[in-house]
Design an enzyme around this catalytic site. Structure first.
Site, short mmCIF file in Angstrom:
data_model
loop_
_atom_site.label_atom_id
_atom_site.label_comp_id
_atom_site.label_asym_id
_atom_site.label_seq_id
_atom_site.Cartn_x
_atom_site.Cartn_y
_atom_site.Cartn_z
CE1 TYR A 9 -4.06 -1.98 5.18
CE2 TYR A 9 -3.28 0.22 4.62
CZ TYR A 9 -3.77 -1.01 4.24
OH TYR A 9 -3.96 -1.29 2.90
CB SER A 43 -0.89 0.00 1.26
OG SER A 43 -1.50 1.25 1.46
#
Length: 258
Positions: A152, A140
């Protein structure tokens, strides 16, 4: 000259979203696709079969090394080879630091980072015995820049480094490892975050989210023989958000007064 793809590719998180998109596109190119997920991937397999593609469904909890060993054994027994792995399974928890519980921290890290580690370890020998291949890890932009969610962000930064480590380790076997870093993609992962999405899109020079198919195009390129000298690379697919998002937003909010 058309691209060539591995004969057999394993994709995690393939029951829906980007994973399903990757699987259907690969099957259309003639690869046998092994769809692995904790959810039932049979509907996607049936959709592929209806279009004369080749696919199989495998139940896989990516946090369980024994489950990885079972799936790889199934592929070795039924297909005899494996030339590609796409570590696509992942979860997101948009929680700031003090709101991130120990349980959430562990869950996100186990799925997003431990899962790809277990997976690459599990497939390496079969891919080596198959003559090499390509591993694509879906990271990401949160694995490249600061991001407010510690779980995350840490999982994706970790996956970036893990990909580079694996790239060096596996190169001697003809196995390439690269990471893809999407920005905002229109999948279920963003459900319930309308304000967050609107603000992010406003900061994206492209002015929109990506479609899953746009990420799939990059994944297919990295799996194909068009990318044979790419190893340990980070491929950013974000509509310009990382490179130009800050000043794009500043200029827009200032009415273009420079």
């Amino acid at each position: 000259m058309s691209e060539r793809y591995p004969g057999v590719v394993l994709i995690t998180g393939a029951a829906a979203g980007m994973g399903a998109s990757h699987a259907k596109a690969l099957a259309a190119e003639g690869a046998h696709v092994c769809l692995a997920d904790v959810a039932d991937a049979t509907p996607v397999v049936e959709e592929i079969a209806a279009k004369c593609g080749s696919a199989s469904a495998h139940t896989l909890d990516v946090t369980d090394p024994a489950a990885w060993a079972r799936v790889v054994a199934e592929i070795r027994e039924t297909r005899g080879e494996l030339g590609g792995l796409v570590n696509n399974a992942g979860i997101s928890r948009r929680l700031e630091f003090l709101d991130t519980t120990d349980e959430i921290w562990e869950k996100v890290l186990r799925i997003n980072l431990f899962g790809p580690f277990y997976g690459m370890k599990a497939v390496a020998e079969l891919m080596r015995d198959s003559g090499g291949g390509s591993i694509v890890n879906i990271s990401s932009i949160s694995g490249q820049i600061g991001y407010f969610s510690p779980a995350y962000s840490s999982s994706k930064w970790g996956l970036t480094g893990l990909s580079k480590s694996a790239a060096g380790n596996f190169a001697k076997w003809g196995i390439r490892v690269n990471s893809v870093h999407p920005g905002m993609v229109g999948t279920a992962l963003l459900e319930g975050s309308d304000g967050f999405v609107e603000s992010a899109v406003a900061s994206t020079p492209a002015g929109r989210m990506a479609t899953p198919e746009e990420i799939t195009n990059v994944v297919l390129f990295l799996l194909s023989d068009r990318s044979t000298y790419m190893n340990g690379s980070e491929v950013t697919v974000d509509g310009g958000l990382v490179s130009n998002g800050l000043y794009h937003r500043i200029i827009a909010e200032s009415g273009g007064q420079l």
